[in-house]
Enzyme design. Structure first.
Site, PDB file in Angstrom:
ATOM      1  N   GLY A  15      -0.551 -15.857 -14.060  1.00  0.00           N
ATOM      2  CA  GLY A  15      -0.290 -15.175 -12.792  1.00  0.00           C
ATOM      3  C   GLY A  15      -1.414 -15.339 -11.787  1.00  0.00           C
ATOM      4  N   THR A 136      -6.761  -5.698 -16.264  1.00  0.00           N
ATOM      5  CA  THR A 136      -7.406  -4.410 -16.010  1.00  0.00           C
ATOM      6  C   THR A 136      -6.760  -3.368 -16.922  1.00  0.00           C
ATOM      7  OG1 THR A 136      -7.747  -5.054 -13.730  1.00  0.00           O
ATOM      8  CG2 THR A 136      -7.886  -2.696 -14.227  1.00  0.00           C
ATOM      9  N   ASN A 229     -12.386  -0.583  -8.299  1.00  0.00           N
ATOM     10  CA  ASN A 229     -11.189  -0.574  -7.466  1.00  0.00           C
ATOM     11  C   ASN A 229     -10.992   0.781  -6.788  1.00  0.00           C
ATOM     12  OD1 ASN A 229     -10.558  -3.198  -7.797  1.00  0.00           O
ATOM     13  ND2 ASN A 229      -8.691  -2.901  -8.982  1.00  0.00           N
ATOM     14  N   PHE A 231     -13.348   2.882  -5.884  1.00  0.00           N
ATOM     15  CA  PHE A 231     -14.322   2.998  -4.784  1.00  0.00           C
ATOM     16  C   PHE A 231     -13.872   2.183  -3.569  1.00  0.00           C
ATOM     17  CE2 PHE A 231     -18.580   4.941  -5.854  1.00  0.00           C
ATOM     18  CZ  PHE A 231     -18.124   5.653  -6.950  1.00  0.00           C
ATOM     19  N   CYS A 281      -2.853  -3.781  -7.451  1.00  0.00           N
ATOM     20  CA  CYS A 281      -3.840  -3.117  -8.308  1.00  0.00           C
ATOM     21  C   CYS A 281      -4.389  -1.775  -7.835  1.00  0.00           C
ATOM     22  CB  CYS A 281      -4.991  -4.087  -8.570  1.00  0.00           C
ATOM     23  SG  CYS A 281      -4.419  -5.497  -9.516  1.00  0.00           S
ATOM     24  N   GLN A 283      -3.353   0.894  -6.207  1.00  0.00           N
ATOM     25  CA  GLN A 283      -2.579   2.093  -6.528  1.00  0.00           C
ATOM     26  C   GLN A 283      -2.463   2.290  -8.040  1.00  0.00           C
ATOM     27  OE1 GLN A 283       1.026   3.184  -4.315  1.00  0.00           O
ATOM     28  NE2 GLN A 283       2.075   3.210  -6.275  1.00  0.00           N
ATOM     29  N   ARG A 351       3.344  -7.491  -3.493  1.00  0.00           N
ATOM     30  CA  ARG A 351       3.393  -6.321  -4.374  1.00  0.00           C
ATOM     31  C   ARG A 351       2.713  -5.120  -3.715  1.00  0.00           C
ATOM     32  NH1 ARG A 351       1.267  -8.993  -9.876  1.00  0.00           N
ATOM     33  NH2 ARG A 351      -0.113  -9.989  -8.365  1.00  0.00           N
TER      34      ARG A 351
HETATM   35  P1  NAD Z   1       0.942 -11.382 -12.740  1.00  0.00           P
HETATM   36  O1  NAD Z   1       2.122 -10.516 -12.888  1.00  0.00           O
HETATM   37  O2  NAD Z   1       0.816 -12.272 -11.553  1.00  0.00           O
HETATM   38  O3  NAD Z   1       0.800 -12.334 -14.025  1.00  0.00           O
HETATM   39  C1  NAD Z   1       0.940 -11.890 -15.335  1.00  0.00           C
HETATM   40  C2  NAD Z   1       1.691 -12.963 -16.129  1.00  0.00           C
HETATM   41  O4  NAD Z   1       1.673 -12.614 -17.505  1.00  0.00           O
HETATM   42  C3  NAD Z   1       3.167 -13.104 -15.746  1.00  0.00           C
HETATM   43  O5  NAD Z   1       3.425 -14.430 -15.313  1.00  0.00           O
HETATM   44  C4  NAD Z   1       3.926 -12.766 -17.035  1.00  0.00           C
HETATM   45  O6  NAD Z   1       5.108 -13.518 -17.225  1.00  0.00           O
HETATM   46  C5  NAD Z   1       2.891 -13.085 -18.088  1.00  0.00           C
HETATM   47  N1  NAD Z   1       3.107 -12.412 -19.373  1.00  0.00           N
HETATM   48  C6  NAD Z   1       3.370 -11.113 -19.610  1.00  0.00           C
HETATM   49  N2  NAD Z   1       3.461 -10.879 -20.931  1.00  0.00           N
HETATM   50  C7  NAD Z   1       3.257 -12.062 -21.551  1.00  0.00           C
HETATM   51  C8  NAD Z   1       3.222 -12.466 -22.922  1.00  0.00           C
HETATM   52  N3  NAD Z   1       3.381 -11.597 -23.916  1.00  0.00           N
HETATM   53  N4  NAD Z   1       2.999 -13.765 -23.207  1.00  0.00           N
HETATM   54  C9  NAD Z   1       2.817 -14.677 -22.214  1.00  0.00           C
HETATM   55  N5  NAD Z   1       2.822 -14.339 -20.902  1.00  0.00           N
HETATM   56  C10 NAD Z   1       3.038 -13.054 -20.564  1.00  0.00           C
HETATM   57  O7  NAD Z   1      -0.319 -10.412 -12.841  1.00  0.00           O
HETATM   58  P2  NAD Z   1      -1.779 -10.654 -12.209  1.00  0.00           P
HETATM   59  O8  NAD Z   1      -1.780 -10.283 -10.788  1.00  0.00           O
HETATM   60  O9  NAD Z   1      -2.268 -12.004 -12.629  1.00  0.00           O
HETATM   61  O10 NAD Z   1      -2.614  -9.525 -12.967  1.00  0.00           O
HETATM   62  C11 NAD Z   1      -2.904  -9.633 -14.350  1.00  0.00           C
HETATM   63  C12 NAD Z   1      -3.928  -8.565 -14.716  1.00  0.00           C
HETATM   64  O11 NAD Z   1      -5.136  -8.794 -13.980  1.00  0.00           O
HETATM   65  C13 NAD Z   1      -3.513  -7.134 -14.366  1.00  0.00           C
HETATM   66  O12 NAD Z   1      -4.017  -6.278 -15.355  1.00  0.00           O
HETATM   67  C14 NAD Z   1      -4.227  -6.857 -13.054  1.00  0.00           C
HETATM   68  O13 NAD Z   1      -4.521  -5.487 -12.879  1.00  0.00           O
HETATM   69  C15 NAD Z   1      -5.517  -7.636 -13.226  1.00  0.00           C
HETATM   70  N6  NAD Z   1      -6.128  -8.102 -11.974  1.00  0.00           N
HETATM   71  C16 NAD Z   1      -5.347  -8.627 -10.981  1.00  0.00           C
HETATM   72  C17 NAD Z   1      -5.957  -9.108  -9.817  1.00  0.00           C
HETATM   73  C18 NAD Z   1      -5.141  -9.686  -8.689  1.00  0.00           C
HETATM   74  O14 NAD Z   1      -5.718  -9.985  -7.654  1.00  0.00           O
HETATM   75  N7  NAD Z   1      -3.842  -9.869  -8.814  1.00  0.00           N
HETATM   76  C19 NAD Z   1      -7.353  -9.095  -9.693  1.00  0.00           C
HETATM   77  C20 NAD Z   1      -8.109  -8.577 -10.748  1.00  0.00           C
HETATM   78  C21 NAD Z   1      -7.490  -8.090 -11.885  1.00  0.00           C
HETATM   79  C1  UGA Z   2      -8.699  -5.870  -4.884  1.00  0.00           C
HETATM   80  C2  UGA Z   2     -10.220  -5.867  -5.036  1.00  0.00           C
HETATM   81  O1  UGA Z   2     -10.828  -6.173  -3.772  1.00  0.00           O
HETATM   82  C3  UGA Z   2     -10.661  -6.894  -6.070  1.00  0.00           C
HETATM   83  O2  UGA Z   2     -12.072  -6.816  -6.273  1.00  0.00           O
HETATM   84  C4  UGA Z   2      -9.936  -6.604  -7.385  1.00  0.00           C
HETATM   85  O3  UGA Z   2     -10.272  -7.586  -8.352  1.00  0.00           O
HETATM   86  C5  UGA Z   2      -8.445  -6.641  -7.153  1.00  0.00           C
HETATM   87  O4  UGA Z   2      -8.107  -5.638  -6.136  1.00  0.00           O
HETATM   88  C6  UGA Z   2      -7.644  -6.274  -8.366  1.00  0.00           C
HETATM   89  O5  UGA Z   2      -8.131  -5.642  -9.270  1.00  0.00           O
HETATM   90  O6  UGA Z   2      -6.469  -6.620  -8.299  1.00  0.00           O
HETATM   91  P1  UGA Z   2      -6.942  -7.384  -3.602  1.00  0.00           P
HETATM   92  O7  UGA Z   2      -6.017  -6.255  -3.864  1.00  0.00           O
HETATM   93  O8  UGA Z   2      -6.508  -8.749  -3.941  1.00  0.00           O
HETATM   94  O9  UGA Z   2      -8.330  -7.135  -4.367  1.00  0.00           O
HETATM   95  O10 UGA Z   2      -7.317  -7.408  -2.044  1.00  0.00           O
HETATM   96  P2  UGA Z   2      -8.277  -6.527  -1.119  1.00  0.00           P
HETATM   97  O11 UGA Z   2      -8.989  -7.439  -0.215  1.00  0.00           O
HETATM   98  O12 UGA Z   2      -9.100  -5.587  -1.895  1.00  0.00           O
HETATM   99  O13 UGA Z   2      -7.241  -5.712  -0.242  1.00  0.00           O
HETATM  100  C7  UGA Z   2      -6.461  -4.670  -0.803  1.00  0.00           C
HETATM  101  C8  UGA Z   2      -5.705  -3.967   0.294  1.00  0.00           C
HETATM  102  O14 UGA Z   2      -6.608  -3.240   1.133  1.00  0.00           O
HETATM  103  C9  UGA Z   2      -4.949  -4.904   1.245  1.00  0.00           C
HETATM  104  O15 UGA Z   2      -3.706  -4.345   1.577  1.00  0.00           O
HETATM  105  C10 UGA Z   2      -5.849  -4.994   2.454  1.00  0.00           C
HETATM  106  O16 UGA Z   2      -5.173  -5.303   3.643  1.00  0.00           O
HETATM  107  C11 UGA Z   2      -6.424  -3.596   2.484  1.00  0.00           C
HETATM  108  N1  UGA Z   2      -7.721  -3.539   3.193  1.00  0.00           N
HETATM  109  C12 UGA Z   2      -8.789  -4.185   2.686  1.00  0.00           C
HETATM  110  C13 UGA Z   2      -7.827  -2.799   4.365  1.00  0.00           C
HETATM  111  O17 UGA Z   2      -6.839  -2.194   4.839  1.00  0.00           O
HETATM  112  N2  UGA Z   2      -9.041  -2.744   4.988  1.00  0.00           N
HETATM  113  C14 UGA Z   2     -10.133  -3.382   4.502  1.00  0.00           C
HETATM  114  O18 UGA Z   2     -11.213  -3.279   5.132  1.00  0.00           O
HETATM  115  C15 UGA Z   2     -10.008  -4.118   3.333  1.00  0.00           C
END
Ligand code: NAD
Ligand code: UGA
Length: 477
Positions: A15, A136, A229, A231, A281, A283, A351
């Site tokens: 993902g 996470t 997150n 903070f 993430c 929320q 999302r």
């Molecule tokens: P995502 O939904 O984009 O990707 C997750 C993938 O895992 C999906 O493609 C799904 O099909 C796959 N999956 C689920 N169960 C599986 C299994 N048993 N075997 C193989 N594949 C499987 O999610 P994401 O945005 O990449 O987030 C993943 C994790 O990382 C979450 O815990 C999220 O909180 C954390 N995280 C996300 C971000 C971000 O910016 N999106 C940043 C930091 C941390």
């Molecule tokens: C956030 C964190 O910044 C990452 O460090 C973390 O890894 C990630 O969540 C995660 O755990 O998924 P992300 O959600 O991709 O990253 O993007 P951000 O840049 O943090 O923005 C989040 C939301 O806050 C967006 O809707 C953005 O428009 C909004 N935002 C951000 C504001 O309204 N004002 C700002 O000054 C900054």
């Protein structure tokens, strides 16, 4: 100290985290084979497409990495069994959304995909495997993973399998993922097994300076991710709450943010007012924190963090009300142009985008929406809006009567509309030729800029009425 030789990595989950993270790993570790495995075959096929525009994720800089390293030392596959059994180190990078039913529904993280991954690792792995939590997760999940790994092994199997579980949360932000991964503020590794920690930090050391690699106990690592997150989200709720106060007092949020941001203790980053934070993430991670606090009977702490979410929800609905109020309290049958649907610029991810709830509010009020986003695919917009329950239920079946339409350009979207609402801060919106756009619209023509990202002088000269976030001055009004 034992020495683990890492020759093959498996990443479960292709993902927004798995894809970019492993692409950067592959670019720095030519001698390590990396298999990214996913149960979603469509996603894997899209990653394997010859055409970068088919990749499932839009992220600046990612296409080149994938095209350079795919099928050399980076592979996308659905072959879970072989990918796990050959791996010395396995990253769990699956989704952990908020539970929708059962105990903790609406707050706790749903760990069913993490648990499924752990069971598959227990089943298919060989000898010793380092298992890394990349997703996470709530504090103490490593304990659960360890239990599953140990207890769910095949009893018939003669070979004793062993595991080291590490926490290595990911801090990348979407739209900036490659830069964040190439040059992280820090890399956090939590765990007990010194040799496993060394094996993982040796990988990062290929491009991350040692002083940025932080080693903690596993619970601190898990909690630090949730806290970071929380903070960040708290900062946005703070600035958004002050934006509302600016609008009624005559203060200007841009000036206030500049003034407070120049205090080094506060800093100027992450102080942009907006329509509320979105993304998969913030929320979910705060809800998870709230759930944990309540679980440990820390009700005041839980309420404190819940407040960050309350302000965020309030900000979204407040913006919908502003739009309705300025359009004479009535938007029924009016055409409103929505610019931007992604939760932030430079991503195709919707999302928890604040655009979803604002669009739904406007549709509830009877508006017709014409939506333009440079990267979000039409099917995502339709999926996000289609569960709306209104008397206009036939909009999807009946193309003639659709109450929202996705357009391929700003011009097409703006044609015949009464107002433009800017919800995502795409760079191209700051370049819009407002003279040209206003000629296509009905009068009086309004702009509602929830991101403070457009050129007001140009829009004003063109003759727009303008409301912009955190400012009481209505231009031209
Ligand atoms: P995502 O939904 O984009 O990707 C997750 C993938 O895992 C999906 O493609 C799904 O099909 C796959 N999956 C689920 N169960 C599986 C299994 N048993 N075997 C193989 N594949 C499987 O999610 P994401 O945005 O990449 O987030 C993943 C994790 O990382 C979450 O815990 C999220 O909180 C954390 N995280 C996300 C971000 C971000 O910016 N999106 C940043 C930091 C941390
Ligand atoms: C956030 C964190 O910044 C990452 O460090 C973390 O890894 C990630 O969540 C995660 O755990 O998924 P992300 O959600 O991709 O990253 O993007 P951000 O840049 O943090 O923005 C989040 C939301 O806050 C967006 O809707 C953005 O428009 C909004 N935002 C951000 C504001 O309204 N004002 C700002 O000054 C900054």
């Amino acid at each position: 100290m034992k020495k683990y030789n890492i020759k093959k990595i498996c990443c479960i989950g292709a993902g927004y985290v798995g894809g970019p993270t492993m692409a950067v790993f592959a670019s720095h570790c030519p001698n390590i084979i990396i298999n990214i495995v996913d149960i979603n075959k469509k996603r894997i096929d899209a990653w394997n497409s010859k055409n970068a525009s088919d990749f499932p994720i839009f992220e600046p800089g990612l296409d080149d990495l994938i095209l350079n390293f795919r099928d050399k030392n980076l592979f996308f596959t659905t072959d879970l069994q072989n990918s796990i059994s050959e791996a010395d180190m396995i990253f769990i990078s699956v989704n952990t959304p908020t539970k929708t039913k059962g105990i903790g529904a609406g707050q706790a993280s749903d760990l069913k995909w993490v648990e499924a991954s752990a069971r598959q690792i227990a089943r298919f792995s060989k000898s010793h495997t380092i298992v890394v939590e990349k997703s996470t997760l709530p504090v103490k999940t490593a304990e659960t993973i360890e239990n599953i790994l140990i207890s769910s092994q095949d009893k018939e199997c003669n070979e004793l399998k062993t595991f080291s579980v590490l926490s290595n949360p990911e801090f990348l932000s979407e739209g900036n993922a490659i830069k964040d991964l190439q040059n992280p503020d820090r890399v956090l590794i939590g765990g007990e097994d010194e040799s496993a920690i060394k094996a993982l930090s040796d990988i990062y050391l290929k491009w991350v300076p040692e002083k940025k690699i932080l080693k903690t106990n596993i619970w601190s690592s898990e909690l630090s991710k949730l806290a970071a997150n929380a903070f960040l989200a708290q900062r946005i709720s703070s600035v958004n709450s002050i934006s509302a106060l600016c609008e009624v007092t005559g203060a200007d949020i841009q000036q206030v943010c500049k003034a407070i941001g120049m205090d080094k203790r506060i800093g100027s980053k992450f102080l942009n007012p907006g329509p509320g934070f979105g993304g998969s993430c913030f929320q979910k991670d705060i809800l998870n924190l709230v759930y944990l606090c309540n679980y440990y009977k820390l009700e005041e702490v839980a309420n404190y963090w819940q407040g960050v979410l309350n302000i965020n929800n309030w900000q979204k609905s407040r913006i919908s009300k502003v739009i309705v109020n300025y359009l004479f309290g009535n938007i029924s049958g009016k055409k409103i142009t929505i610019l931007g649907f992604a939760f932030k610029a430079n991503t195709n991810d919707t999302r928890q985008s604040p655009c979803i709830s604002i669009c739904k509010d406007l549709l509830e009020e009877g508006a017709h929406l014409s939506i333009y986003d440079p990267k979000v695919e039409n099917y995502k917009i339709d999926n996000d809006l289609k569960d709306l329950k209104t008397e206009n239920q036939d909009y999807v079946e009946n193309e003639e009567n659709r109450v929202w339409i996705n357009y391929p350009s700003v011009e097409q979207a703006a044609s015949e509309s009464d107002a433009i609402v800017i919800l995502t801060e795409w760079e191209e919106f700051s370049q819009i030729d407002w003279e040209k756009i206003i000629k296509l619209m009905r009068r009086p023509a309004w702009i509602f800029d929830t991101r403070a990202c457009i050129d007001y002088d140009k829009a004003k000269r063109a003759g727009f009425n303008i409301w912009h976030i955190g400012n009481s001055l209505l231009i031209n009004k």
